[in-house]
Structures are given as C-alpha cells and as structure tokens.
Design an enzyme around this catalytic site. Structure first.
Site, PDB file in Angstrom:
ATOM      1  N   SER A 146       0.847  -1.200   0.000  1.00 52.86           N
ATOM      2  CA  SER A 146       0.000   0.000   0.000  1.00 52.86           C
ATOM      3  C   SER A 146       0.877   1.242   0.000  1.00 52.86           C
ATOM      4  O   SER A 146       1.972   1.250   0.588  1.00 52.86           O
ATOM      5  CB  SER A 146      -0.914   0.020   1.221  1.00 52.86           C
ATOM      6  OG  SER A 146      -1.628   1.245   1.294  1.00 52.86           O
ATOM      7  N   TYR A 159      -2.790  -0.654  10.071  1.00 55.42           N
ATOM      8  CA  TYR A 159      -2.751  -1.123   8.683  1.00 55.42           C
ATOM      9  C   TYR A 159      -1.396  -0.805   8.049  1.00 55.42           C
ATOM     10  O   TYR A 159      -0.802  -1.658   7.370  1.00 55.42           O
ATOM     11  CB  TYR A 159      -3.880  -0.469   7.890  1.00 55.42           C
ATOM     12  CG  TYR A 159      -3.886  -0.844   6.434  1.00 55.42           C
ATOM     13  CD1 TYR A 159      -4.211  -2.141   6.039  1.00 55.42           C
ATOM     14  CD2 TYR A 159      -3.573   0.085   5.445  1.00 55.42           C
ATOM     15  CE1 TYR A 159      -4.223  -2.502   4.702  1.00 55.42           C
ATOM     16  CE2 TYR A 159      -3.576  -0.264   4.109  1.00 55.42           C
ATOM     17  CZ  TYR A 159      -3.904  -1.554   3.736  1.00 55.42           C
ATOM     18  OH  TYR A 159      -3.899  -1.907   2.411  1.00 55.42           O
TER      19      TYR A 159
END
Length: 271
Positions: A146, A159
C-alpha cells in the site's frame, strides 16, 4: 520484455511443462483481485482465482479461469489449493484486510486478524509456492502492499504497520530468491474508496473509535473523500502485469495517480 517502441509488456516466463503460463491470485472475490484476474486472462494466461468462499460474480467467463477456495491463514487450505492448481508461474498475493482506526480504538483481536492475513498470509503463500519455483528456476511473486507505507497517515497506524512488514519481507526475500531465478516485487496501490476494500476498511472502524478521537477521525475521513487523485482496480492490475512480465521492473511499483504522486514526493525527500 519491454519494448519502448510498442509500449507493450510481453511475458518473459518460459516453462517446459506448458506453453500457457499460469497465475494464482488470492483475494479474487472483488476489487483488485478481480481486475488482476481479468487482465491476465486478457493476456492469454491461465488464471487460478482464489477466495475464501468461491463465487463467479464479477469474474469474466473463460475456459482458462479456475476458481478455488483458499484461506491464506489456514495451512491445509493453502496446501489443498496449490495441489489442485498445479505448477504456478506467477503468484499474486492480493488477499488483505484493511483497517481505518486509531490505535486506542482497535480491538487487539482485530489487529491479530489483520496481521494474520496481510503479513503471515503473504509469507505462507510465498513459502508454499517457492520450492517448485526454485526447482524450475523460474517464477514471479508479487505482493500487494500500500502507498500508506510511503508517509505517516493518521488512523492507519495498524494497517500501515502490516503493509510496512510486507515491504520489508519482500525486499529481503527477493535477495534470497534471486539466485534461483525467482523474482519478487511489490505493488503499492493508492486510495481506492470505490472498491469494496476501501468500504470494508471504514466499516471495520465501527463503533470502536474512542469519543475523544471522533472529530479528528471524521475530519480525516472527510479529507479522503475530497481527494480527486485516486486509484482504480485497473491501475493495480496494470502495475501487477508489469511486475510479472517486465524483468527490469523496479522493486516497488506505485499504482494510481495518488500513489505515484506520493512515490515521487518520497523520492524527492530522500534525494
């Protein structure tokens, strides 16, 4: 190989077992996984699309598509899926869990679940396909990370930590595997609020956010909605295709206008 004149990426994987290369993609129930599967089918590959609960909805019809059940957190499920799939030329570790919440509001069980899928699931799948790739001295493993790992962002500490672990793992693993003809690469998507992944990340916030953080988190969520440069599933599929078929692709490939902008900013800051 990549041809600047035609701007087309051609498969570089050569196998003696079958002229048609085969990819296995995890997390194909929606979003990125479905777009990646469709791209590889369009390019003439055989595709093994996996998900915890097999379904055909959203996937293109093709005699080169097989759908298999797979839970990346369960060793028996991994072994059964790979036995059914057969030799794999490219593995795309796309299965992942999102979380949009501050640390104080995150239940530790949900944190463990997230790391189990995002980090250990990626490692487990990689470890499972590696022996056969190493013996054939050919194969590519692409891990979906990400762009949140490129700079600190609020309400994404957990995350971001999981995806930073995927980055570190992949970069080091690539050095271990390179001597056996196996490549490992990272694709870093940007914000994709239109996909089910983005919606699920918000949903996992639920009612867990402490009241004291409420205005702060809501302001941040609203700022995400106001961003015009976003990532589409097609952006991710294109980046994955390049990571698999271009032997000169860099270790990290941003996917989406916002991810590319963050990547450029990070490169300038490091210069």
């Amino acid at each position: 190989m990549f041809s600047p004149a035609t701007r087309v990426y051609l498969p570089v994987i050569q196998t003696t077992r079958d002229p048609m290369p085969r990819s296995l993609i995890t997390g194909c129930s929606s979003g990125f996984g479905q777009a990646i599967a469709a791209r590889f089918l369009d390019e003439g590959w055989e595709v093994i699309a996996t998900m915890r609960r097999p379904a055909t909805e959203g996937l293109p019809a093709s005699d080169r598509l097989r759908i298999l059940p797979l839970d990346v957190t369960q060793p028996q499920s991994i072994a059964a899926a790979l036995h059914e799939a057969g030799p794999i030329d490219a593995l795309v570790n796309n299965a992942g869990v999102g979380m949009l919440n501050v640390l104080e509001g995150a239940e530790i069980d949900k944190v463990r679940e997230l790391f189990d899928v995002n980090v250990l699931g990626t490692m487990s799948m990689t470890r499972a396909v590696l022996p056969a790739m190493r013996q054939r001295r050919a194969g590519v493993i692409v891990n979906i990370s990400s762009s949140v790992t490129l700079r600190p962002l609020p309400a994404l500490s957990i995350y971001s930590a999981s995806k930073a672990a995927v980055n570190a793992f992949t970069e080091s693993f690539a050095l271990e595997a390179a001597g056996f003809g196996v490549r490992a690469r990272l694709v870093l998507p940007g914000s994709a609020p239109e996909t089910s992944f983005g919606k699920n990340a918000v949903a996992r916030m639920g009612m867990d956010t402490p009241e004291a953080y409420g205005p702060f988190v809501q302001a941040y969520v609203q700022s995400l909605r106001n961003v015009t440069a976003k990532t589409s599933a097609l952006n991710v599929a294109q980046a994955v295709w390049r990571a698999v078929t271009d032997p000169d692709a860099p270790m990290m490939l941003p996917a989406g206008a916002d991810a590319e902008a963050m990547f450029r900013d990070t490169a300038r800051s490091a210069a």
